[in-house]
Design an enzyme around this catalytic site. Structure first.
Site, PDB file in Angstrom:
ATOM      1  CB  CYS A   1      -0.649   2.473   4.065  1.00 13.24           C
ATOM      2  SG  CYS A   1      -2.151   1.865   3.301  1.00 13.24           S
ATOM      3  CG  ASP A   2       3.096   1.163   4.639  1.00 14.17           C
ATOM      4  OD1 ASP A   2       2.699   1.688   5.696  1.00 14.17           O
ATOM      5  OD2 ASP A   2       2.785   0.011   4.310  1.00 14.17           O
TER       6      ASP A   2
ATOM      7  CB  CYS B   1      -0.920  -0.017   1.225  1.00 16.27           C
ATOM      8  SG  CYS B   1      -1.931   1.463   1.362  1.00 16.27           S
TER       9      CYS B   1
END
Ligand code: NAP
Length: 307
Positions: A137-138, A134
């Protein structure tokens, strides 16, 4: 007597949330079960530029507004990791991993797909320590670092472009010498000065100590192995349908995708499917939403006839 719901929707991505909006507007009682955050793949998508009427939005923003729309109309949202479905042709039982069972007149399966794994040494060990599926997200954890994306489809290239916001360099590793992605996005990738395309290579191992330090690539022609220094590996190598829990119902094809007709009906009475989990050509937010709307209309009629 057990509570029997009108409609249980498994999966709160764009298909499930749209179906919830349509069903609630027809005053059908709706329970949505989701094992993760609402929004499905939208939550993991940086930018969405093909939702008609909105030139550009973020996946999490669109996910939140759909979720808010459905719940404001009265759709109930509950955590539920569905593990099995039983259907006696009249009442459908939806069993969750925690032992909870929901009984319902109609069921909509909108569980979408899950990311395919590389299945190479180091992948599991370094998941969340440099291996991520992701970018939204990261990605920000790897500011000014080298990031390596695996895959050449639309997902890989869109996410690679997004990751250039943070990284000093983004390697894109493909096993052929051509991308699978659409031309528009291919052109953006070729033109980007932070993106380095590595062709004819497959990843064979993720290496590091406590966190990722590199990835070992094997040239598909020469079989020569090279270790590329990188602090992050983002595999985007395709998707598989999330349908383990319906495998005994005989409604999936050989790849696990659900077979449904143009009314989104499966071969099981009262069980419908919508979105990316379906056997179909085009998997987009807009097609998932359309499937959800069609399924909901059919379910509304089904429930009326059922009573
Ligand atoms: P995809 O189109 O199936 O592409 C998968 C990519 O990963 C391909 O480049 C494939 O290589 C590569 N690959 C597969 N297995 C591999 C392995 N074991 N090792 C190394 N590379 C491997 O998957 P996707 O990009 O996730 O897209 C899924 C669907 O969603 C597609 O229909 C796509 O068009 C759609 N989508 C659309 C948009 C958009 O329209 N904006 C955005 C995202 C996704 P080969 O090409 O050599 O097979």
């Amino acid at each position: 007597m057990d509570n029997i719901h009108d409609l249980v929707i498994v999966g709160a991505g764009p298909a499930g949330l749209t179906a919830a909006v349509y069903a609630r507007r027809a005053n059908i009682e709706v329970v949505m079960l989701e094992a993760s955050a609402p929004g499905g793949k939208m939550v993991k998508t940086a930018e969405i530029e093909n939702w008609p009427g909105t030139k550009k939005t973020t996946g999490p923003d669109l996910a939140y507004s759909m979720f808010e729309h459905a719940t404001n109309l009265g759709a109930m949202y509950q955590f539920g990791d569905v593990s099995n479905i039983k259907n006696d042709g009249n009442i459908i039982e939806v069993e969750c991993a925690d032992g909870k069972v929901y009984k319902t007149k109609a069921l909509l399966i909108a569980t979408g797909t899950v990311e395919r794994l590389l299945n190479i040494p180091g992948e599991q060990k370094f998941t969340n320590r440099g291996v991520s599926y992701c970018a939204v997200c990261d990605g920000a954890f790897f500011k000014d670092e080298v990031i390596t994306v695996i895959g050449g489809g639309n997902s890989a290239l869109e996410e690679a472009l997004y990751l250039t916001k943070f990284a000093s360099q983004v390697n894109v590793v493909i096993r052929r010498d051509v991308f699978r992605a659409d031309k528009m996005i291919r052109d953006k990738v070729y033109a980007h000065d932070k993106i380095n395309v590595i062709v004819k290579s497959i990843p064979v191992e993720v290496v590091g100590d406590d966190k990722v330090d590199g990835i070992v690539l094997e040239n598909v022609d020469t079989k020569e192995r090279t270790t590329i220094p990188t602090k992050a590996v983002f595999p985007f190598i395709g998707l598989d349908p999330k349908t383990e829990f319906v495998k005994n119902l005989g409604i999936t094809n050989e790849f696990g995708y659900i077979k449904a007709n143009e009314k989104m009906e499966t071969a099981q009475k009262g069980i419908y499917a919508a979105g990316d989990v379906l056997e179909k050509e085009l998997r987009q937010v807009v097609t998932a939403a359309a499937d959800g709307a069609i399924a909901a209309q059919e379910i509304i009629m089904y429930i009326e006839e059922h009573e």
